[in-house]
Each structure stands twice: as structure tokens, then as C-alpha cells.
Scaffold this active site. Structure first.
Site, short mmCIF file in Angstrom:
data_model
loop_
_atom_site.label_atom_id
_atom_site.label_comp_id
_atom_site.label_asym_id
_atom_site.label_seq_id
_atom_site.Cartn_x
_atom_site.Cartn_y
_atom_site.Cartn_z
CG ASP A 218 55.26 56.19 30.74
OD1 ASP A 218 55.25 55.11 30.14
OD2 ASP A 218 56.15 56.53 31.55
CD GLU A 267 40.18 73.85 30.33
OE1 GLU A 267 41.02 74.14 29.44
OE2 GLU A 267 40.41 73.96 31.55
#
Length: 561
Positions: A218, A267
């Protein structure tokens, strides 16, 4: 023991190790409070979503984007977040979140969640600690506090105005003020603070460990700020806003934050995805979508485009070029939780002032509902034919219009309150979905709905459209099924020997999309009709209609609208 080992297999039902699924995905936005209410309290919830997973599977979407579901006072529809690593108890629990995610994954549907990093709510534990601490304390350094002007700091630090109206500074006593670019209940975070940056990396890992596949960011363009004093005036803020050095928006250093986030995303196997909500000019958008950053950014150009073939063609061309520049794929959006639904936009005369139209309860001009539905279906089929990902907003597959005549006493959008009613706000596109043709909430819940469901929404309900192949719901299901079968590659080739009112192109695999933006039929190109937004006669493409065709010699199933 890691979160993943606690939760078990979080990807059952999904294609294994598909790191590029997002490039061509159809993503369905769910505004949780208005989707489905499982317990009859008037608010949509996570079990309600879980109960509709089969509906989403039959619709044919690849992913769900879940708007904020976090604990919140709802000062801004959930975008005022109290706790980024929990679920609003009115919406569900973390265990119910896990159940929903597992059900989506089992159906082959991925999950994207909203992250709101520009501000917290004023109820967040950090902000409460800041208010209880002295000026200059580490607790206050997580936010943007400033001494006010005037002898006693009684005046705001600048004359800035907030996005929802009113001043952008709120007093806290002692001559101190805090910055809120949106509502006063949404204090801005200080992204120059390492503690803030680490907190959000922890939040991203928390949800990724729970099996979330991606994130929608956002206000992605507003995190980095330069608040060097003296602060500029509101008038100065409007000058040279898009050069990368504006005090509040689209600063070049915001991308340092997203490079850190990309390290977190990578990751995981496959890497988590992200898409930026960045209301910036097209030439600035590709930096948000870079592989070293968020990876994708919303293209909102069609939200503001008039119904015009050359305009659509130019937007498509520009955004495909930007996608090539960034290495991302484009995104195509016609509706979301912040704008008037496209079935209504296209039903109104070009140039209609939508804010004025909403303010007058949609009385004048009167929408031409049939034209709006016809154009909306044509625009949808056109965007689904394009390379890149398509974002659908809940209810558009039902042809839902904007609800313009919500009475003032039910409105919830801070825009309405902060503008003293001068702007009605966004509640009209957030009305709960009609699942049934009868009942006080048309199947959304039991007796209550947090926004009233219009009685005439019965004709748009899932129940009324389910068995009708000519319905908008039937059309969306056919279009999405064909898209999944056809969509290969990320290129198109424009057809040039067509009238100016026609947007037409071929895609890899020998299929063609033709959209007639004009008011008269145009000749239908050769080929087998796969799907059409309006009924076709085999000879012409009707006005305001899109048709997909398979060239002869290719496999395809003839269908019409």
C-alpha cells in the site's frame, strides 16, 4: 521449530517451484469485510472466504489478494493497522487464516496479502508508547513528530493537507505534532529509522512463513521522506513532484527499502512476490517493478481511461514497453476498492465528474446500465487477452454497479467525514456481495450487513446467475477458462489493417483478440470464435464488443457471449 514445520505443507495443491506464476496470473481482490459473513455479525470474515473457495476455483482465478484483515478501529477500512502480525477478531483468528490459506492452496489458488507500511494506526502499541514518551525519545523517533510553529508551538509545522482532507498534522500537546498523510488515526512511520525497517522485514517473514505467496504494498511511493527544515509549503509540494527528490512522494531512496525486502523475498523457494501500489507517472513506475525491488507495480492507467480505442491501444503499448524495461510483466486493472466500479464508469457519459455524481446520489446523469455492462464485459475480455497479470475486484464477475445512493448515516469512508461531505468516498464499491436472490442481505450473512445491500442486487446475485450461461458470471468463467488454456508467451502483434475504432492483436498460439470500441458493427476476422463479450452472428463484431478467435487449423471451442 520453525513456523513452516509447525504449519506443515503450506503449498499443497500448487505447482511445485513455480517462481514465475505471478507473471500471467489472474488475481482476485477480496475486500474481507464485504465478501462473505459466516457468523451473521454483519462483517465478512475468513471462514466466509474459506467457504467460498470452491466458487473461486470454479471462477478460474490463480490467486487471491486479501485486503487488510488485521486488528483495526476501521478509521480507514482496515488500512489503519493495530497489529501487523494478527487477525482482527471480528474477521477471524490466525488459525482460521491458516485454514483459509490451506483451502486456497489445495484448490490451486495462491494468496497475496496487503501490507500497509506508510503508517500504523494510532492504537498501535508503538504509537501509544510514543505518546507516553518525551519529545526526542526513541519511541517517538519511530514516527514523524515535529515541534509546531508559533511562540508555544500552537501552530502546525507546515500548512500541508492530508489526502482525506484537513491538515496533515495533529497536535499531541506541549507544542508537539505528528504527521499523517491520510487520516489522523494513521500516523506516518519514520522510514529513516532502522527499527522501523527491521520491524517490517520481520512482518514479511511472519506471513511468508505462514505460506503467503506474495504481498501488495500500500502507498509504496510514500515511505521515504525528506523532512529537512524549513518545511516547504503546500504550494511548493505541488511543484516538480515527480523528479525523484520530492519531500514526500516517490523519492529515489524508497527503492533502498525495497531492495532490502527483495532479499527477504528471495529467502524463500519459490521467492515471494510483491506488487506496488505506486500512483506515479508511467516513466517512474518501472523502478518499483524491478527484479531487485518489488518485482511488479500496478498499472492504473485504464482506471482513468475513457472508452476510446486509440486511448486503450496507447496505454497497452506504453505499459508493455515499461514491462520490457523493468523485466516485469504488466498488470491490468479496471476496478478495485478505491474507485467507482467500471460497469458504472462506462455507463456514464464521458467526462462525468464522478465525485459530483456520487455526491448527488447518482441522480444525474442517469447511468445507461445496459451500455455499462456491455462495455465492461468488452474491456474485461480485452484486458484478459493481454500479456501480463490481470487483477479482478470482487463482484465485477457479477456485473455489480456502483452503489451511489448510500445514505450519509451508513457511510464509513474517512474521505466523507474529513471533507465535511464534499466528497462521498469509496463505500459505494465496497457494498457486500449478493450471494442469494432473497433475504435481507441477499446471502452475504444473516440479518445484518455493515453496509446495506440494495434490494435490486438480487438480479446480480450468484444464485440468479449460476445456471445462466449468458450471465456476466458465466461470461467470466468462460473467459478465464479460455485464457488459462491460451495464455502463453508475453508478446502480442498488433493488427494494423483495422478501423480506428478497433483494437486488435494476435497472441502466440495463433489466436486473436478484436475489440470494437465503435457504435457500429465491423467485419469479423476469419477464425473460430472462442469467447465473445456479446453475442456474435458469425459475420461481424458488434458495437462495444470483444471477440477472441482461433485461427483455422488450431484447436478451439466455439462459444459466444
Amino acid at each position: 521449530m520453525t513456523a513452516l514445520s509447525v504449519l506443515g505443507n503450506t503449498t499443497a495443491g500448487l505447482p511445485r517451484q513455480d517462481a514465475t506464476w505471478w507473471r500471467q496470473a489472474v488475481v482476485y481482490q477480496i475486500y474481507p469485510r464485504s465478501f462473505a459473513d459466516s457468523n451473521g455479525d454483519g462483517i465478512g470474515d475468513l471462514p466466509g472466504i474459506t467457504g467460498k473457495v470452491e466458487y473461486l476455483r470454479e471462477l478460474g482465478v490463480d490467486a487471491v489478494w486479501l485486503s487488510p484483515f488485521y486488528p483495526s478501529a476501521l478509521a480507514d477500512g482496515g488500512y489503519d493497522v493495530d497489529d501487523y502480525r494478527d487477525v482482527d477478531p471480528r474477521i477471524g483468528t490466525l488459525a482460521q487464516f491458516d485454514e483459509m490459506r490451506a483451502a486456497l492452496h489445495a484448490a490451486g489458488i495462491r494468496l497475496i496479502v496487503d501490507i500497509v507500511p506508510n503508517h500504523t494506526s494510532n492504537r498501535h502499541v508503538w504509537f501509544q508508547q510514543a505518546l507516553a514518551s518525551e519529545p526526542g525519545s526513541p519511541e517517538r523517533e519511530r514516527y514523524v513528530f515535529r515541534r509546531g510553529l508559533g511562540e508555544h508551538g500552537e501552530l502546525p509545522p507546515s500548512d500541508w493537507t492530508a489526502a482525506f482532507g484537513g491538515p496533515a498534522w495533529e497536535p499531541v500537546g506541549g507544542g508537539e505534532w505528528y504527521l499523517h498523510l491520510f487520516a489522523p488515526e494513521q500516523p506516518d512511520l519514520n522510514w529513516a529509522n532502522p527499527e522501523v525497517r527491521e520491524e517490517f522485514r520481520t512482518t514479511l517473514r511472519f506471513w511468508a512463513d505462514r505460506g503467503v505467496d506474495g504481498f501488495r504494498i500500500d502507498v509504496a511511493h510514500a515511505l521515504a521522506k525528506d523532512l529537512t527544515e524549513p518545511l516547504p509549503s503546500q504550494a511548493d509540494l505541488k511543484a516538480d513532484i515527480w523528479g525523484g527528490a520530492h519531500p514526500l512522494e516517490d523519492r529515489d531512496e524508497v527503492h533502498d527499502i525495497y531492495r532490502e525486502w527483495r532479499q527477504v523475498f528471495n529467502e524463500y523457494d519459490p521467492p515471494r512476490t510483491a506488487v506496488a501500489e505506486a500512483w506515479v507517472p508511467a516513466h517512474r513506475r518501472s523502478r518499483y517493478a524491478s527484479p531487485e525491488g518489488l518485482g511488479q507495480a500496478f498499472n492504473f492507467d485504464l482506471l482513468e481511461a475513457t472508452w476510446d480505442g486509440p486511448t486503450f491501444a496507447k496505454i497497452i503499448d506504453n505499459n508493455l514497453a515499461l514491462a520490457r524495461e523493468s523485466g516485469a510483466s504488466s498488470t491490468w486493472v479496471l476496478s478495485n476498492h478505491d474507485v467507482v466500479r467500471h460497469a458504472t464508469r462506462y455507463a456514464l457519459p464521458d467526462g462525468t465528474d464522478l465525485e459530483a455524481w456520487l455526491r448527488h446520489d447518482g441522480a444525474e446523469p442517469r447511468p445507461d446500465e445496459e451500455r455499462g455492462r456491455r462495455r465492461a464485459r468488452a474491456a474485461t475480455l480485452l484486458t484478459l487477452a493481454l500479456p501480463g497479470s490481470a487483477y479482478l475486484y470482487q463482484g465485477e464477475e457479477l456485473g455489480l454497479p456502483e452503489v451511489a445512493d448510500l445514505p450519509a448515516d451508513v457511510l464509513q469512508d474517512p474521505t466523507f467525514f474529513r471533507s465535511q461531505g464534499a466528497q462521498k468516498g469509496r463505500d459505494g464499491c465496497r457494498v457486500p456481495l449478493p450471494w442469494a436472490s432473497h433475504g435481507p442481505t441477499l446471502g452475504f450473512g444473516d440479518e445484518l450487513a455493515h453496509l446495506p445491500v440494495p434490494a435490486d442486487f438480487d438480479r446480480f446475485s450468484v444464485e440468479s446467475q449460476e445456471a445462466d450461461p449468458g450471465s456476466t458470471l458465466g461470461f467470466y468463467r468462460r473467459a478465464l477458462a479460455e485464457r488459462r488454456r491460451l495464455q502463453t508467451g508475453e508478446t502480442l502483434e498488433w493488427l494494423t489493417n483495422v478501423p480506428a475504432t478497433v483494437v486488435a492483436f494476435t497472441r502466440p498460439g495463433g489466436w486473436t483478440s478484436v475489440t470494437n470500441f465503435g457504435s457500429e458493427p465491423v467485419p469479423l476476422p476469419p477464425g473460430r470464435v472462442l469467447v465473445a463479450s456479446s453475442p456474435v452472428d458469425g459475420r461481424s463484431v458488434p458495437a462495444e464488443t470483444t471477440v477472441w478467435l482461433q485461427s483455422s487449423g488450431q484447436n478451439g471451442t466455439e462459444q459466444d457471449g
